[in-house]
Design a protein around this motif. Structure first.
Motif, PDB file in Angstrom:
ATOM      1  N   ASN A  19      65.937   7.853  15.220  1.00 56.17           N
ATOM      2  CA  ASN A  19      66.912   6.803  15.517  1.00 56.17           C
ATOM      3  C   ASN A  19      66.657   5.584  14.631  1.00 56.17           C
ATOM      4  N   ALA A  45      73.113   5.790  18.723  1.00 52.00           N
ATOM      5  CA  ALA A  45      73.273   5.674  20.171  1.00 52.00           C
ATOM      6  C   ALA A  45      73.138   7.037  20.847  1.00 52.00           C
ATOM      7  N   ASP A  48      69.547   7.778  20.923  1.00 52.91           N
ATOM      8  CA  ASP A  48      68.904   6.953  21.938  1.00 52.91           C
ATOM      9  C   ASP A  48      69.049   7.577  23.324  1.00 52.91           C
ATOM     10  N   ASP A  72      65.267   0.531  18.439  1.00 51.62           N
ATOM     11  CA  ASP A  72      66.497  -0.162  18.827  1.00 51.62           C
ATOM     12  C   ASP A  72      66.719  -1.424  18.001  1.00 51.62           C
ATOM     13  N   PHE A  76      70.321  -1.056  16.746  1.00 50.98           N
ATOM     14  CA  PHE A  76      71.253  -1.771  17.622  1.00 50.98           C
ATOM     15  C   PHE A  76      71.143  -3.291  17.506  1.00 50.98           C
ATOM     16  N   GLN A 135      72.923  -4.304  27.568  1.00 53.07           N
ATOM     17  CA  GLN A 135      72.020  -3.526  26.746  1.00 53.07           C
ATOM     18  C   GLN A 135      72.399  -3.658  25.269  1.00 53.07           C
ATOM     19  N   THR A 137      72.173  -1.400  23.100  1.00 54.00           N
ATOM     20  CA  THR A 137      72.920  -0.190  22.735  1.00 54.00           C
ATOM     21  C   THR A 137      74.404  -0.368  23.029  1.00 54.00           C
ATOM     22  N   THR A 141      77.356  -0.443  20.314  1.00 57.01           N
ATOM     23  CA  THR A 141      78.412   0.561  20.461  1.00 57.01           C
ATOM     24  C   THR A 141      79.782  -0.099  20.453  1.00 57.01           C
TER      25      THR A 141
END
Length: 224
Positions: A19, A45, A48, A72, A76, A135, A137, A141
């Motif tokens: 990732n 994602a 993850d 992350d 992200f 989050q 993520t 997203t």
């Protein structure tokens, strides 16, 4: 002589470090193709979510939760910030003015707040069924899916980035997704990665709608 980590990492940890590599790929791709960068963020994602599934079924290592937060940061935090910066700088150019300050400052603040949020999560929320603040993520997203869905106006992307800077550390609890719902979201992410332009971009738009629904409704209406 073998590296010291051989035999100490679990399968989930290998997905986690993959990732992180996807995060770098997204950062590099942003300068060439923002759409590719957005797809790599969504692929990250998926990774993850997959490492969490693997950790629950096959176990993780003592380093797992720290590796997860470090990965992350790349995928992200830095990658979506770079995506937004490139879109803004391509549209407005680079000069010593207010637009450049916004194009650079808001993504930089996004990275800083995301790092802070990930540190707090690792220290306080790992293992809990809820977490405080949006989050990273989810924020990434939404930015990536929004871009693929046609939200490419720099002002809108920068405004969303600024909103996420607050929401990531806001005193609002978000429940973890049930496995079935996480699977649905992962399926939408996969379709948005593989078929972003099919049927007029329906899959990124569906992903954007689902992620927005969770963002707005989950704190009050999503029960575990």
């Amino acid at each position: 002589m073998q590296p010291r980590f051989v035999g100490r990492l679990a399968l989930a940890d290998l997905v986690t470090v993959a990732n992180a590599a996807l995060g770098f790929g997204a950062v590099a791709a942003a300068t060439l193709s923002p759409a590719l960068a957005a797809r790599l963020i969504l692929l990250g994602a998926i990774a993850d979510g997959l490492d969490g599934v693997l950790a629950r079924h096959y176990g993780s290592s003592a380093a797992g939760e720290f590796l997860d937060s470090l990965a992350d940061v790349a995928t992200f935090a830095v990658a979506p910030a770079m995506l937004v910066f490139v879109v803004a700088s391509d549209a407005w150019g680079v000069a010593l003015d207010g637009s450049t300050a916004a194009a650079l400052g808001l993504p930089a603040l996004f990275v800083a707040i995301a790092v802070l949020r990930l540190g707090l999560y690792t220290a306080e929320d790992v293992g809990d069924a809820t977490t405080d603040g949006v989050q990273t993520t989810l924020a990434a997203t939404l930015l990536a899916a929004g871009f693929l869905a046609g939200v490419t106006t720099p002002t809108i992307l920068l405004a969303a980035t600024g909103v996420f800077c607050y929401l990531m550390v806001a005193p609002v609890s978000y429940p973890d997704l049930w496995a079935r719902d996480a699977l649905v979201l992962g399926g939408l992410q996969a379709l948005a990665v593989l078929l972003p332009d099919t049927f007029g971009g329906v899959f990124p738009r569906a992903l954007l709608a689902a992620a927005l629904a969770y963002l707005v409704l989950a704190p009050r209406f999503y029960w575990r």
